[in-house]
Scaffold this motif. Structure first.
Motif, mmCIF file in Angstrom:
data_model
loop_
_atom_site.group_PDB
_atom_site.id
_atom_site.type_symbol
_atom_site.label_atom_id
_atom_site.label_comp_id
_atom_site.label_asym_id
_atom_site.label_seq_id
_atom_site.Cartn_x
_atom_site.Cartn_y
_atom_site.Cartn_z
ATOM 1 N N LYS A 56 10.541 -81.614 -31.012
ATOM 2 C CA LYS A 56 9.076 -81.723 -30.918
ATOM 3 C C LYS A 56 8.361 -80.406 -31.207
ATOM 4 O O LYS A 56 7.148 -80.315 -31.038
ATOM 5 N N ILE A 57 9.127 -79.399 -31.638
ATOM 6 C CA ILE A 57 8.494 -78.130 -32.015
ATOM 7 C C ILE A 57 7.806 -78.316 -33.357
ATOM 8 O O ILE A 57 8.424 -78.710 -34.352
ATOM 9 N N ILE A 58 6.515 -78.036 -33.393
ATOM 10 C CA ILE A 58 5.743 -78.154 -34.632
ATOM 11 C C ILE A 58 5.826 -76.874 -35.443
ATOM 12 O O ILE A 58 6.032 -76.894 -36.658
ATOM 13 N N SER A 59 5.684 -75.736 -34.763
ATOM 14 C CA SER A 59 5.751 -74.448 -35.459
ATOM 15 C C SER A 59 6.005 -73.339 -34.455
ATOM 16 O O SER A 59 5.889 -73.535 -33.238
ATOM 17 N N MET A 60 6.369 -72.159 -34.981
ATOM 18 C CA MET A 60 6.512 -70.948 -34.175
ATOM 19 C C MET A 60 5.794 -69.809 -34.892
ATOM 20 O O MET A 60 5.949 -69.629 -36.096
ATOM 21 N N GLN A 61 5.029 -69.063 -34.103
ATOM 22 C CA GLN A 61 4.307 -67.929 -34.676
ATOM 23 C C GLN A 61 3.933 -66.964 -33.558
ATOM 24 O O GLN A 61 3.512 -67.395 -32.475
ATOM 25 N N ASN A 62 4.114 -65.683 -33.837
ATOM 26 C CA ASN A 62 3.760 -64.637 -32.863
ATOM 27 C C ASN A 62 4.401 -64.892 -31.496
ATOM 28 O O ASN A 62 3.771 -64.767 -30.451
ATOM 29 N N ARG A 63 5.664 -65.253 -31.556
ATOM 30 C CA ARG A 63 6.440 -65.499 -30.334
ATOM 31 C C ARG A 63 5.827 -66.584 -29.452
ATOM 32 O O ARG A 63 5.837 -66.501 -28.229
ATOM 33 N N ARG A 64 5.326 -67.605 -30.113
ATOM 34 C CA ARG A 64 4.796 -68.756 -29.391
ATOM 35 C C ARG A 64 5.268 -70.036 -30.078
ATOM 36 O O ARG A 64 5.328 -70.104 -31.325
ATOM 37 N N VAL A 65 5.618 -71.030 -29.258
ATOM 38 C CA VAL A 65 6.039 -72.335 -29.746
ATOM 39 C C VAL A 65 4.859 -73.285 -29.662
ATOM 40 O O VAL A 65 4.213 -73.402 -28.608
ATOM 41 N N LYS A 66 4.584 -73.972 -30.772
ATOM 42 C CA LYS A 66 3.498 -74.948 -30.772
ATOM 43 C C LYS A 66 4.080 -76.349 -30.649
ATOM 44 O O LYS A 66 4.910 -76.768 -31.461
ATOM 45 N N LEU A 67 3.658 -77.063 -29.595
ATOM 46 C CA LEU A 67 3.984 -78.468 -29.420
ATOM 47 C C LEU A 67 2.720 -79.284 -29.697
ATOM 48 O O LEU A 67 1.676 -78.721 -30.032
ATOM 49 N N SER A 68 2.781 -80.569 -29.522
ATOM 50 C CA SER A 68 1.614 -81.394 -29.850
ATOM 51 C C SER A 68 0.441 -81.169 -28.920
ATOM 52 O O SER A 68 -0.713 -81.347 -29.305
ATOM 53 N N THR A 69 0.721 -80.745 -27.670
ATOM 54 C CA THR A 69 -0.362 -80.623 -26.685
ATOM 55 C C THR A 69 -0.564 -79.211 -26.148
ATOM 56 O O THR A 69 -1.531 -78.971 -25.430
ATOM 57 N N ILE A 70 0.343 -78.296 -26.476
ATOM 58 C CA ILE A 70 0.273 -76.973 -25.850
ATOM 59 C C ILE A 70 1.050 -75.952 -26.670
ATOM 60 O O ILE A 70 1.936 -76.313 -27.455
ATOM 61 N N GLU A 71 0.707 -74.678 -26.492
ATOM 62 C CA GLU A 71 1.502 -73.578 -27.030
ATOM 63 C C GLU A 71 2.130 -72.827 -25.865
ATOM 64 O O GLU A 71 1.465 -72.557 -24.862
ATOM 65 N N LEU A 72 3.408 -72.490 -26.000
ATOM 66 C CA LEU A 72 4.141 -71.824 -24.927
ATOM 67 C C LEU A 72 4.763 -70.536 -25.446
ATOM 68 O O LEU A 72 5.168 -70.460 -26.614
#
Length: 232
Positions: free
Chosen positions: A200-216
């Protein structure tokens, strides 16, 4: 295959009710009943038992103490007329907690949980794929479909399991332990506080994981996973 059941209750009428309810489920076999908790515990120590219906308030020993003393406890469904023992049942990871007088429909729901959990444990023991996770929440076992997990968050001694289309589930369990229960190829820890489903990982950038509802955030300890995911 039938689940071998034992019932322990100092009330004969309560035992008779449980025996009659068990007869309604072909997947269950009542092998023995006891009005005496000590005799019941001795029987369980010598025989294979899959499911135990256990009263809590008994004169010689409480059901809670009996369950704590079992070396290899079976699945347990507590039966009692009192609500104030629910937390102890939670600590002992009981399948369910039934309040007397027990309704047959409510009994049936508890049996469904026991059968599902038995199937799940056998699948794990046989190294078969299973798409579910079982945790204890609100004093009873809860089945979670892995595909519904958005991410898992640590809250010190507790974890929050965030689901896509349902309410968040809170359970007493460290993040490390729940990670051990999840398929290693489908879930990844990215931070001391977060586990995410890899698919379910959409993308990663600047040491953050983007999911459909949140960035972690991704912590330094897990940066190698981020590099592998991005193909670097």
């Amino acid at each position: 295959m039938q689940l071998k059941c034992v019932a322990i209750d100092d009330e004969p009428l309560a035992l008779e009710l449980i025996k009659n309810y068990v007869l309604k489920f072909p997947a269950l076999q009542m092998v023995q009943t006891f009005e005496d908790a000590v005799s019941g515990a001795e029987y369980i120590g010598r025989h294979t038992v899959d499911l135990l219906f256990l009263d809590i308030n008994m004169p010689d020993i409480t059901g809670i103490d009996l369950a704590r003393g079992l070396e290899n406890p079976p699945m347990i469904i507590f039966t009692t007329a009192y609500k104030n023992f629910a937390f102890e049942g939670f600590e002992l990871e009981a399948i369910d907690y039934l309040l007397k007088p027990i309704d047959v429909k409510r009994f049936g729901k508890a049996i469904e949980k026991a059968l599902d959990y038995h199937k799940y444990k056998n699948a794990i023991a046989g190294n078969q794929d299973d798409e579910s996770l079982y945790v204890y929440s609100e004093y009873r076992m809860v089945k979670i479909n892995l595909r519904d997990i958005e991410y898992i968050e640590s809250m010190e001694d507790y974890i929050k399991i965030h689901l896509q289309f349902s309410k968040t589930i809170l359970t007493l369990m460290p993040l490390k332990r729940v990670l051990e229960k999840l398929p290693a190829d489908k879930f990844q820890r990215i931070h001391r506080s977060y586990i995410v489903p890899v698919g379910k990982i959409i993308s990663m950038q600047n040491r953050r994981v983007k999911l459909s509802t949140i960035e972690l955030p991704i912590s330094d300890s897990y940066i190698d996973f981020a590099r592998r995911w991005m193909g670097k």
